[in-house]
Design a protein around this motif. Structure first.
Motif, mmCIF file in Angstrom:
data_model
loop_
_atom_site.group_PDB
_atom_site.id
_atom_site.type_symbol
_atom_site.label_atom_id
_atom_site.label_comp_id
_atom_site.label_asym_id
_atom_site.label_seq_id
_atom_site.Cartn_x
_atom_site.Cartn_y
_atom_site.Cartn_z
ATOM 1 N N GLN A 90 0.681 -1.287 0.194
ATOM 2 C CA GLN A 90 0.015 0.033 0.062
ATOM 3 C C GLN A 90 0.896 1.027 -0.037
ATOM 4 O O GLN A 90 2.062 1.293 0.471
ATOM 5 C CB GLN A 90 -0.739 0.053 1.355
ATOM 6 C CG GLN A 90 -2.127 -1.013 1.246
ATOM 7 C CD GLN A 90 -2.955 -0.866 2.483
ATOM 8 O OE1 GLN A 90 -2.471 -1.422 3.362
ATOM 9 N NE2 GLN A 90 -4.073 -0.441 2.291
ATOM 10 N N ASP A 91 0.400 2.294 -0.580
ATOM 11 C CA ASP A 91 1.220 3.582 -0.657
ATOM 12 C C ASP A 91 0.275 4.643 -0.706
ATOM 13 O O ASP A 91 -0.720 4.594 -1.475
ATOM 14 C CB ASP A 91 1.795 3.601 -2.210
ATOM 15 C CG ASP A 91 3.013 4.635 -1.993
ATOM 16 O OD1 ASP A 91 2.739 5.672 -1.689
ATOM 17 O OD2 ASP A 91 3.828 4.556 -2.978
ATOM 18 N N ASN A 92 0.640 5.592 0.130
ATOM 19 C CA ASN A 92 -0.349 6.668 0.523
ATOM 20 C C ASN A 92 -0.461 7.623 -0.782
ATOM 21 O O ASN A 92 -1.493 8.536 -1.107
ATOM 22 C CB ASN A 92 -0.378 7.445 1.700
ATOM 23 C CG ASN A 92 1.171 8.153 1.649
ATOM 24 O OD1 ASN A 92 2.021 7.991 0.546
ATOM 25 N ND2 ASN A 92 1.500 8.676 2.716
ATOM 26 N N LYS B 95 -4.204 -1.862 -3.222
ATOM 27 C CA LYS B 95 -3.703 -2.808 -2.467
ATOM 28 C C LYS B 95 -3.261 -3.853 -3.499
ATOM 29 O O LYS B 95 -3.880 -4.446 -4.343
ATOM 30 C CB LYS B 95 -4.534 -3.302 -1.394
ATOM 31 C CG LYS B 95 -4.942 -2.383 -0.495
ATOM 32 C CD LYS B 95 -6.006 -2.970 0.270
ATOM 33 C CE LYS B 95 -6.393 -2.018 1.641
ATOM 34 N NZ LYS B 95 -7.276 -2.588 2.540
#
Length: 64
Positions: free
Chosen positions: A43-45, A51
């Motif tokens: 996951q990466d903001n 996801k």
């Protein structure tokens, strides 16, 4: 070195998908890279809601 070149050019994230290692490594401009394997959830903001699970990616690609 290529990832560093992209980051220096202003690309905010560089994802390297390695089918031999069955891993996904994310390079950041302001933090050390992180490598994900197996059932770890990537996951990466920077990409909210995304996801990715490495083992699913490689299974869908037909990479045993």
């Amino acid at each position: 070195q290529k990832a560093a070149d992209y980051l220096e050019a202003g690309i905010p994230r560089v994802w390297i998908v390695d089918p031999q290692a069955k891993s996904i490594t994310i390079f950041y401009p302001d933090a050390p890279p992180k490598t994900f394997t197996g059932s770890q959830v990537v996951q990466d903001n920077f990409l909210p809601g995304l996801k990715v699970v490495p083992q699913d990616v490689f299974a869908q690609a037909g990479i045993p």
